[in-house]
Design a protein around this motif. Structure first.
Motif, PDB file in Angstrom:
ATOM      1  N   LYS A  96       0.835  -1.208   0.000  1.00 58.21           N
ATOM      2  CA  LYS A  96       0.000   0.000   0.000  1.00 58.21           C
ATOM      3  C   LYS A  96       0.864   1.250   0.000  1.00 58.21           C
ATOM      4  CE  LYS A  96      -3.538   2.366   2.736  1.00 58.21           C
ATOM      5  NZ  LYS A  96      -4.343   2.317   3.968  1.00 58.21           N
ATOM      6  N   LEU A 142      -6.041  -2.859  -2.562  1.00 60.32           N
ATOM      7  CA  LEU A 142      -5.138  -3.007  -1.424  1.00 60.32           C
ATOM      8  C   LEU A 142      -5.855  -2.688  -0.104  1.00 60.32           C
ATOM      9  CD1 LEU A 142      -1.849  -1.465  -2.902  1.00 60.32           C
ATOM     10  CD2 LEU A 142      -2.200  -3.828  -2.141  1.00 60.32           C
ATOM     11  N   GLU A 143      -6.731  -1.636  -0.136  1.00 62.56           N
ATOM     12  CA  GLU A 143      -7.494  -1.292   1.069  1.00 62.56           C
ATOM     13  C   GLU A 143      -8.393  -2.453   1.487  1.00 62.56           C
ATOM     14  OE1 GLU A 143      -7.498   1.163   3.088  1.00 62.56           O
ATOM     15  OE2 GLU A 143      -6.128   2.548   2.082  1.00 62.56           O
ATOM     16  N   SER A 151      -5.350   0.722  -5.641  1.00 59.72           N
ATOM     17  CA  SER A 151      -5.396   1.319  -4.298  1.00 59.72           C
ATOM     18  C   SER A 151      -6.588   0.783  -3.506  1.00 59.72           C
ATOM     19  CB  SER A 151      -5.476   2.839  -4.421  1.00 59.72           C
ATOM     20  OG  SER A 151      -5.581   3.425  -3.148  1.00 59.72           O
TER      21      SER A 151
END
Length: 796
Positions: A545, A594-595, A591
């Protein structure tokens, strides 16, 4: 000599009664309870112009009355009242007649027929004299009273009956009244007042009188008006007296025996029975006081006494105690009766008005003999009842069910068998045993019990365990032992039943606990193994991240620079590929991915932590203090996958709830069981289409609340409420949902142990679990757990 005199007196009395009977100018009959003629006098044979033997056995009512009134007369006579009188107009006899009846025993009564047409006031003294002579010819004592003048005439036989020489007997009413027994004087005065005011024409009653020497005799008094004045009011009455002392005392003794027997049958105490016998003994002999004692080997075991006092016009019997002052003993009549080999009943009477006579001794002795028989019978019955009660108590208190069967029917059962077989109280008698329970394999219960009773007598070799099904559908494990006995004179089978359900349940629960422990250990190991890779996965995701954020910043800068030189073919090719591969969105999606991955990894770590907490096996048996809200939160996380699709979980925790003593993993297991059951109830309601359309995709709702409460006796509890809006539980099975192996799910979908184990866990924690449920509306479970360690261990 005394016995010979007594016999002579009895014979003379018999002759006098027979002479009076046969000499009675009124037709007289003795009837039995069926109104058949047992005896009649000469006047009766003359009236019907039939011999004694022709009248004997005739139906009195059919002989006298016409059909129109036979039922009325028969009913009136059958009432067996002491005295009755009614006219018979529709008779087979010419004229108008009056029938008079008098009860003489329980089964017999005497009936007189009076021709009303022939009764009139004597027209002259000669006719009156003939009437007196007719009465005296029956050897009865004749009296003649002038009601207004108070004058009287008494026949010689009357004087002799009272112990007087005829020439010395005063011929006046005042003297005669003093000879009437004091208890009967008021009755006699009322009698003659009724004569004077014209309310009666005759009488027929029994009274007591004193003889010249003070002896009391019973007389049968009968009288009739023979002269009236110009206003038709009576002025003269003539009648007879017959000595009936012997018969009356026999009647009193018979009444005493009947009353004593009735008291015995009503389970009266022995002391009360003895007092009743003493009271009748005092009455028979007219003694002033007396004692009755039970003695064993000369030692008094019990003693009761009575004394007589005058109360207006009657004698009252009062209990004797130390406060009563008795006069000096003048006369005494002691009688002893053998109750058993070394035990006696001693009856002693004191101070009769005159000397005690042979008749006194005879009647009291006969009464005492009957008393002893009644006492012996009562003691025997009491002993049998006590033995029966003891045996019954032993049987009723037995924890084993006991049945006695005859030909397949239940003849006897104890309370334990009713409870074991789920039968209502007192409903099993004469039921077929097959109506009460059966076997899953279809075997006939009575045939099985019969074969079992033939296998031998040793219980350890003759016990068979069976899984039975009761009439209400419940299944139980029961051990059987049977043997042949004689019951009520019939060869029957005695069956012992022992409920094995709890032991079987315990075995299954132990097995389940072992499984749960094994699964817990396995889960703990798996959780440990998962934790290792999850640690570096979570670490790598966080690093990625961070790298992605740096890379995304640089790539955006590169894109801006490239756009300045987009005329360059190479740069143009790069920008074209940038758009074709949508690199900007890829960077943004990466993104987000990954969260999400980091969040998923965190949830996996949390779940593993919860599994480790739940699966952790206590090394110690003692309770530990724990935060109940955290235990519930952990249980919700573990069971979330079972309820998340159809249900929303709402919880309201009391943040001030103190830590409670418990086994956290066991309380967690209870919460999980209840949450899973709630999820299934909601799923079932949804499958049946019972939720409204407005409730959305997740129509189910599970509410969990905790709070701190205090009971009336100042005990503190932590309360947990778990409420769902699922299918609910029907009333007919609510009492059974905590039973082991009871389940409403389809076969293979549940063991039926979840709520049973939950109940055992809560009981182990000295808490309570209650249920409220309405079908199709939902269910609420309420759990109370003590917050004080002393409340937990103090009640163990």
């Amino acid at each position: 000599m005394e016995i010979s005199d007594a016999i002579d007196k009895v014979l003379n009395a018999k002759k006098e009664l027979e002479a009076a009977w046969d000499g009675n100018p009124l037709p007289s009959f003795v009837l039995n309870h069926d109104l058949k003629i047992l005896r009649c006098n000469a006047s009766a044979t003359e009236l019907f112009q039939k011999s004694f033997f022709q009248l004997l056995g005739e139906d009195f009512v059919e002989l006298v009355c016409k059909g129109e009134i036979q039922d009325e007369i028969r009913t009136s006579l059958s009432r067996k009242s002491d005295q009755s009188s009614f006219p018979v107009i529709l008779s087979f006899l010419e004229g108008t007649y009056q029938i008079l009846s008098q009860s003489i025993s329980l089964e017999r009564f005497v009936v007189y027929i009076v021709n009303l047409d022939t009764i009139r006031v004597p027209e002259n003294r000669a006719e009156e004299l003939r009437l007196k002579l007719a009465l005296e010819s029956g050897q009865s004592g004749v009296w003649d009273f002038s009601l207004r003048l108070g004058k009287a005439y008494f026949s010689p036989e009357y004087a002799r009956m009272l112990g007087f020489e005829p020439e010395h007997f005063p011929q006046n009413f005042s003297h005669w009244e003093t000879l009437v027994h004091w208890e009967d004087r008021e009755q006699i005065r009322s009698l003659f007042e009724n004569y004077l005011n014209g309310s009666i024409d005759s009488h027929d009653l029994e009274i007591r009188m004193y003889t010249r020497l003070g002896k009391t005799i019973w007389v049968w008094s009968r009288g009739k008006v023979v002269e009236r004045d110009e206003n038709d009011l009576p002025i003269r009455v003539i009648g007879t007296h017959i000595d009936i002392t012997e018969r009356k005392k026999t009647e009193i003794r018979t009444e005493a025996v009947i009353k004593i027997g009735q008291q015995s049958s009503r389970a009266e105490s022995e002391d009360n029975i003895l007092l009743l016998a003493l009271r009748y003994s005092l009455q028979l002999t007219e003694s002033s006081w007396g004692y009755v004692r039970i003695c064993r080997d000369g030692v008094i075991l019990s003693e009761s006494g009575l004394y007589t006092v005058r109360d207006q016009s009657a004698s009252v019997f009062m209990p004797l105690d130390s406060s009563v002052k008795l006069p000096r003993t003048i006369r005494e009549l002691p009688i002893k009766f053998n109750l058993k080999e070394n035990e006696t009943v001693e009856l002693t009477l004191y101070n009769k008005r005159t000397e005690y006579e042979g008749i006194d001794f005879k009647e009291v002795e006969l009464l005492g003999t009957e008393l002893v028989h009644i006492l012996i019978r009562k003691r025997t019955e009491d002993l049998l009842l006590t033995s029966e009660w003891n045996l019954q108590s032993i049987v009723e208190c037995s924890p084993n069910g006991i049945l006695i069967l005859f030909d397949g029917n239940i003849q006897f059962y104890n309370r334990s068998s009713e409870i074991l077989l789920s039968q209502n109280k007192n409903q099993m008698r004469n039921k077929k045993v097959s109506e009460v329970f059966g076997f899953l394999n279809g075997e006939d219960p009575f045939e099985f019990i019969q074969s079992l009773s033939n296998n031998g007598f040793a219980p350890d070799q003759n016990v068979v365990e069976k899984n039975i099904i009761l009439s209400n559908g419940q299944k139980k494990w029961v051990s059987f032992w049977a043997i042949e006995i004689i019951y009520n004179g019939e060869v029957s089978i005695l069956v012992y039943l022992n409920d094995l359900s709890k032991s079987k349940d315990t075995e299954m629960q132990l097995l389940q606990s072992e499984k749960l422990a094994t699964i817990g250990q396995l889960a703990a190991g798996v959780a440990h193994e998962i934790n290792n890779p999850m640690a570096f996965i979570s670490s790598n995701l966080e690093t990625m991240k961070r790298y992605h954020k740096q890379l995304h910043t640089i790539m955006e800068s590169v894109n801006l620079v490239l756009k300045k030189y987009q005329t360059d073919p190479t740069v143009s090719k790069i920008l074209s590929d940038w758009d074709r591969y949508d690199v900007t969105n890829v960077l943004l999606d990466t993104s987000d991915m990954l969260e999400e991955s980091i969040d998923g990894a965190s949830r996996v770590v949390e779940i593993v932590r919860n599994i480790k907490s739940f699966a952790h096996v206590n090394k110690e048996e003692s309770f530990v203090m724990c935060n109940l809200n955290e235990v519930i939160t952990s249980a919700i996380n573990i069971s979330h996958h079972n309820i998340k699709y159809d249900s929303v979980v709402e919880f309201s925790f009391d943040n001030d709830l103190p830590e409670i003593p418990c086994h956290p993993q066991e309380i967690g297991q209870v919460i999980i069981n209840l949450l899973v059951n709630a999820g299934h109830a909601i799923e079932e309601k949804k499958n049946h289409g019972l939720y409204s359309d407005t409730q959305g995709e997740k129509p189910g709702k599970i509410e969990i609340k905790t709070r701190y409460i205090s009971s009336e006796n100042n005990q503190q509890f932590a309360e947990i409420k778990i409420k769902d809006n699922g299918i609910g539980i029907s009333e007919d099975i609510q009492s059974r949902i905590f039973d082991p192996f009871f389940s409403t799910k389809e076969t293979g979908e549940g063991t039926g142990l979840g709520l049973s184990i939950s109940m055992d866990i809560i009981r182990k924690h000295k808490g309570k679990i209650d249920l409220e449920s309405i079908r199709c509306e939902g269910t609420t479970f309420t759990i109370l757990l003590p917050t004080n360690l002393e409340d937990v261990y103090g009640s163990e």
